[in-house]
Design a protein around this motif. Structure first.
Motif, PDB file in Angstrom:
ATOM      1  N   LEU A  72       0.825  -1.207   0.000  1.00  0.00           N
ATOM      2  CA  LEU A  72       0.000   0.000   0.000  1.00  0.00           C
ATOM      3  C   LEU A  72       0.861   1.260   0.000  1.00  0.00           C
ATOM      4  O   LEU A  72       0.559   2.229  -0.717  1.00  0.00           O
ATOM      5  N   LEU A  73       1.919   1.254   0.787  1.00  0.00           N
ATOM      6  CA  LEU A  73       2.831   2.397   0.787  1.00  0.00           C
ATOM      7  C   LEU A  73       3.476   2.579  -0.584  1.00  0.00           C
ATOM      8  O   LEU A  73       3.618   3.709  -1.077  1.00  0.00           O
ATOM      9  N   LEU A  74       3.859   1.481  -1.217  1.00  0.00           N
ATOM     10  CA  LEU A  74       4.446   1.549  -2.551  1.00  0.00           C
ATOM     11  C   LEU A  74       3.454   2.150  -3.541  1.00  0.00           C
ATOM     12  O   LEU A  74       3.816   3.017  -4.357  1.00  0.00           O
ATOM     13  N   LEU A  75       2.205   1.711  -3.490  1.00  0.00           N
ATOM     14  CA  LEU A  75       1.189   2.241  -4.403  1.00  0.00           C
ATOM     15  C   LEU A  75       0.993   3.740  -4.202  1.00  0.00           C
ATOM     16  O   LEU A  75       0.851   4.501  -5.174  1.00  0.00           O
ATOM     17  N   ASP A  97     -12.178  -5.264   2.012  1.00  0.00           N
ATOM     18  CA  ASP A  97     -11.596  -4.913   3.307  1.00  0.00           C
ATOM     19  C   ASP A  97     -11.643  -3.396   3.512  1.00  0.00           C
ATOM     20  O   ASP A  97     -10.884  -2.648   2.897  1.00  0.00           O
ATOM     21  N   LEU A  98     -12.526  -2.949   4.379  1.00  0.00           N
ATOM     22  CA  LEU A  98     -12.665  -1.512   4.600  1.00  0.00           C
ATOM     23  C   LEU A  98     -11.411  -0.891   5.192  1.00  0.00           C
ATOM     24  O   LEU A  98     -11.093   0.270   4.906  1.00  0.00           O
ATOM     25  N   ALA A  99     -10.686  -1.633   6.028  1.00  0.00           N
ATOM     26  CA  ALA A  99      -9.484  -1.085   6.634  1.00  0.00           C
ATOM     27  C   ALA A  99      -8.448  -0.739   5.573  1.00  0.00           C
ATOM     28  O   ALA A  99      -7.805   0.311   5.621  1.00  0.00           O
ATOM     29  N   VAL A 100      -8.293  -1.608   4.597  1.00  0.00           N
ATOM     30  CA  VAL A 100      -7.354  -1.360   3.506  1.00  0.00           C
ATOM     31  C   VAL A 100      -7.823  -0.188   2.655  1.00  0.00           C
ATOM     32  O   VAL A 100      -7.048   0.702   2.306  1.00  0.00           O
ATOM     33  N   VAL A 101      -9.098  -0.164   2.320  1.00  0.00           N
ATOM     34  CA  VAL A 101      -9.644   0.916   1.501  1.00  0.00           C
ATOM     35  C   VAL A 101      -9.508   2.261   2.214  1.00  0.00           C
ATOM     36  O   VAL A 101      -9.133   3.271   1.600  1.00  0.00           O
ATOM     37  N   GLU A 102      -9.778   2.280   3.497  1.00  0.00           N
ATOM     38  CA  GLU A 102      -9.658   3.519   4.266  1.00  0.00           C
ATOM     39  C   GLU A 102      -8.230   4.046   4.235  1.00  0.00           C
ATOM     40  O   GLU A 102      -8.001   5.266   4.169  1.00  0.00           O
ATOM     41  N   SER A 103      -7.243   3.135   4.259  1.00  0.00           N
ATOM     42  CA  SER A 103      -5.852   3.556   4.367  1.00  0.00           C
ATOM     43  C   SER A 103      -5.307   4.179   3.094  1.00  0.00           C
ATOM     44  O   SER A 103      -4.337   4.923   3.138  1.00  0.00           O
ATOM     45  N   ILE A 104      -5.925   3.907   1.946  1.00  0.00           N
ATOM     46  CA  ILE A 104      -5.325   4.341   0.685  1.00  0.00           C
ATOM     47  C   ILE A 104      -6.214   5.268  -0.133  1.00  0.00           C
ATOM     48  O   ILE A 104      -5.740   5.959  -1.011  1.00  0.00           O
ATOM     49  N   SER A 105      -7.510   5.320   0.153  1.00  0.00           N
ATOM     50  CA  SER A 105      -8.453   5.997  -0.747  1.00  0.00           C
ATOM     51  C   SER A 105      -8.649   7.466  -0.416  1.00  0.00           C
ATOM     52  O   SER A 105      -8.628   7.875   0.751  1.00  0.00           O
ATOM     53  N   ARG A 112      -9.968  -1.706  12.297  1.00  0.00           N
ATOM     54  CA  ARG A 112      -9.497  -0.463  11.704  1.00  0.00           C
ATOM     55  C   ARG A 112      -7.985  -0.485  11.602  1.00  0.00           C
ATOM     56  O   ARG A 112      -7.277  -0.777  12.555  1.00  0.00           O
ATOM     57  N   LEU A 113      -7.467  -0.162  10.422  1.00  0.00           N
ATOM     58  CA  LEU A 113      -6.021  -0.116  10.168  1.00  0.00           C
ATOM     59  C   LEU A 113      -5.738   0.974   9.179  1.00  0.00           C
ATOM     60  O   LEU A 113      -6.442   1.105   8.176  1.00  0.00           O
ATOM     61  N   THR A 114      -4.738   1.777   9.424  1.00  0.00           N
ATOM     62  CA  THR A 114      -4.270   2.741   8.433  1.00  0.00           C
ATOM     63  C   THR A 114      -2.796   2.520   8.199  1.00  0.00           C
ATOM     64  O   THR A 114      -2.084   1.962   9.052  1.00  0.00           O
ATOM     65  N   VAL A 115      -2.319   2.948   7.052  1.00  0.00           N
ATOM     66  CA  VAL A 115      -0.903   2.760   6.730  1.00  0.00           C
ATOM     67  C   VAL A 115      -0.030   3.442   7.757  1.00  0.00           C
ATOM     68  O   VAL A 115       1.013   2.935   8.148  1.00  0.00           O
ATOM     69  N   SER A 116      -0.450   4.601   8.247  1.00  0.00           N
ATOM     70  CA  SER A 116       0.368   5.340   9.217  1.00  0.00           C
ATOM     71  C   SER A 116       0.508   4.595  10.531  1.00  0.00           C
ATOM     72  O   SER A 116       1.421   4.828  11.291  1.00  0.00           O
TER      73      SER A 116
END
Length: 269
Positions: A195-198, A215-223, A261-265
């Motif tokens: 996700l960070l690479l993208l 996966d909402l956690a993944v979508v939340e982290s990048i969108s 809940r997960l975010t890249v940060s």
């Protein structure tokens, strides 16, 4: 004012219907029901929903793997049918698809160098020297070592293979990437790396992403924005932060309540 990267209007996709072998009416399945969405240039639009909601069918229509039953699509202001009719090179350099299973999407009999060579030769028309330089740039862009080019897909982990699949999409120099569950088969720590690479590639290259996930956690982290699909329809859209802070639809609230809940940060990587 520039045209959006992708413009979908009243898209419908049905499967089945007609008559079966016995002359009886066959049942019709509505996978996508009148969806209208836009993807702005430089934006990541997350499409989320449970399995069977129609999100992958929507993605496959955009890249020509399925044809809509009704409605229209435009890529950077050009009607989808016109762009497709202009040839593989023009279409492939506008939009590319990154599959859920990276290893299965890579030819096991070809080295990574050979795999990357195909879009560089057929879509970009580069000569041998230019292709060699570009392949080195691509593996560097996805943070893989140069000896990657001499190796085969089975020699890589899932996360590494997904980086290679992203490099293949970038090789076509497409401005729009459709990412269909690109991290769902990966461990959480590897998900964060991809996700960070993208995000880095989008910012550096000015790409636009349609990011499909359950996966909402993944979508939340990048969108930047999120569209929630349920039974083939978009039931709610909005900026990611706003949608997750104050969801309006019962289905969205149920999804958020059931997901971690997960975010890249938050990642330690």
């Amino acid at each position: 004012m520039s045209q959006p990267a992708v413009d979908m209007q009243n898209l419908v996709k049905t499967f089945g219907g007609g008559r079966n072998l016995f002359g009886r009416a066959a049942s019709e399945v509505h996978a996508v029901r009148g969806i209208s969405l836009t993807l702005e240039r430089g934006e990541t639009l997350g499409i989320v929903g449970e399995s069977g909601s129609g999100k992958s069918t929507l993605a496959r229509m955009l890249v020509g793997l399925e044809h809509p039953t009704a409605g229209s699509m435009a890529i950077e202001g050009k009607p989808w049918s016109e762009l497709a009719a202009s040839g593989t090179r023009a279409f492939g350099r506008a939009i590319q698809y990154v599959f859920q299973d990276p290893v299965a999407s890579l030819n096991p009999r070809k080295t990574i160098g050979d795999i990357l060579d195909v879009p560089l030769r057929l879509l970009c028309g580069y000569d041998r020297d230019h292709r060699a330089r570009r392949k080195q740039e691509l593996v560097d862009a996805v943070q893989m070592p140069l000896d990657t080019l001499e190796r085969y897909p089975h020699e890589f982990s899932g996360g590494q293979a997904q980086r290679i699949a992203i490099a293949r999409a970038l090789a076509a120099e497409a401005r729009i990437l459709v990412l269909d569950e690109p991290v769902s088969a990966l461990d959480v720590s590897v998900q964060a790396q991809v996700l960070l690479l993208l995000q880095q590639l989008r910012d550096e290259l000015g790409l636009s992403y349609l990011f499909i996930s359950h996966d909402l956690a993944v979508v939340e982290s990048i969108s930047d924005r999120v569209a929630v699909m349920y039974l083939g329809e978009v039931v709610e859209t909005g900026p990611a932060a706003q949608l997750f802070a104050a969801p309006q639809h019962d289905y969205t609230r149920a999804l958020i309540a059931s997901a971690p809940r997960l975010t890249v940060s938050d990642s330690p990587l």
